[in-house]
Design a protein around this motif. Structure first.
Motif, PDB file in Angstrom:
ATOM      1  N   PRO A 105       4.211   0.246  -4.247  1.00 54.66           N
ATOM      2  CA  PRO A 105       4.617  -0.693  -2.982  1.00 54.66           C
ATOM      3  C   PRO A 105       4.208  -0.339  -1.875  1.00 54.66           C
ATOM      4  O   PRO A 105       4.173   0.928  -1.706  1.00 54.66           O
ATOM      5  CB  PRO A 105       6.060  -0.747  -3.301  1.00 54.66           C
ATOM      6  CG  PRO A 105       6.517   0.028  -4.548  1.00 54.66           C
ATOM      7  CD  PRO A 105       5.117   0.922  -5.151  1.00 54.66           C
ATOM      8  N   LEU A 128       1.199   0.296  -9.948  1.00 52.04           N
ATOM      9  CA  LEU A 128       1.087  -0.367  -8.645  1.00 52.04           C
ATOM     10  C   LEU A 128       2.125   0.303  -7.708  1.00 52.04           C
ATOM     11  O   LEU A 128       3.287   0.499  -8.380  1.00 52.04           O
ATOM     12  CB  LEU A 128       1.288  -1.849  -8.778  1.00 52.04           C
ATOM     13  CG  LEU A 128       0.390  -2.459  -9.867  1.00 52.04           C
ATOM     14  CD1 LEU A 128       0.550  -3.937 -10.024  1.00 52.04           C
ATOM     15  CD2 LEU A 128      -1.052  -2.541  -9.362  1.00 52.04           C
ATOM     16  N   TYR A 163       2.212  -4.766  -2.551  1.00 51.46           N
ATOM     17  CA  TYR A 163       1.933  -3.398  -3.108  1.00 51.46           C
ATOM     18  C   TYR A 163       0.580  -2.866  -2.422  1.00 51.46           C
ATOM     19  O   TYR A 163      -0.171  -3.937  -1.793  1.00 51.46           O
ATOM     20  CB  TYR A 163       1.423  -3.697  -4.504  1.00 51.46           C
ATOM     21  CG  TYR A 163       2.642  -3.966  -5.544  1.00 51.46           C
ATOM     22  CD1 TYR A 163       3.281  -2.695  -6.131  1.00 51.46           C
ATOM     23  CD2 TYR A 163       3.081  -5.260  -5.599  1.00 51.46           C
ATOM     24  CE1 TYR A 163       4.466  -3.084  -6.553  1.00 51.46           C
ATOM     25  CE2 TYR A 163       4.327  -5.307  -6.504  1.00 51.46           C
ATOM     26  CZ  TYR A 163       5.055  -4.315  -6.998  1.00 51.46           C
ATOM     27  OH  TYR A 163       6.086  -4.461  -7.735  1.00 51.46           O
TER      28      TYR A 163
END
Length: 127
Positions: free
Chosen positions: A69, A67, A105
């Motif tokens: 940000p 993931l 995210y």
């Protein structure tokens, strides 16, 4: 008063934005999750899943997806998928699709597809 405001501002700015997986974010061993609560953000309907086979299969699909940000960390409102992960009756991690542990995210198509499929299976409807 100025010191307090500066202190709060400094702590918000000190969040380090690094790519992470759900396994890395989870406080402990994510494979110990034995209960998942799903919240449909559009209707408010909840489902609790305690079937260990379903939980393990789903966790294994999402736990290692990287993931990224979002550079824009401004607050947002609303969600479609609310997820709470438990060990026994202790809430270990609650999150929505793009917001985990106070960090937003970027959309991740693979992560979203696995979450959407799990919701559709559990709620027996399309999202």
């Amino acid at each position: 008063m100025l010191l307090l405001v500066t202190g709060c501002y400094g702590s918000k700015e000190s969040i380090v934005l690094q790519p992470a997986t759900l396994s890395e974010i989870y406080p402990g061993n994510i494979l110990k999750v034995n209960k998942v609560e799903l919240l449909d953000g559009s209707s408010g309907e909840r489902k609790v899943i305690e079937d260990q086979g379903k939980i393990k299969k789903w966790i294994n699909l999402i736990k290692d997806i990287k993931l990224i940000p979002d550079s824009n960390q401004e607050d947002r409102v609303g969600f479609i998928y609310g997820i709470s992960l438990y060990e026994e009756d202790e809430l270990k991690l609650g999150f929505v699709l793009n917001h985990i542990n106070k960090i937003y995210y970027k959309n991740n198509i693979e992560f979203e597809a696995h979450i959407q499929a799990f919701f559709e299976e559990q709620f027996e409807k399309e999202f």
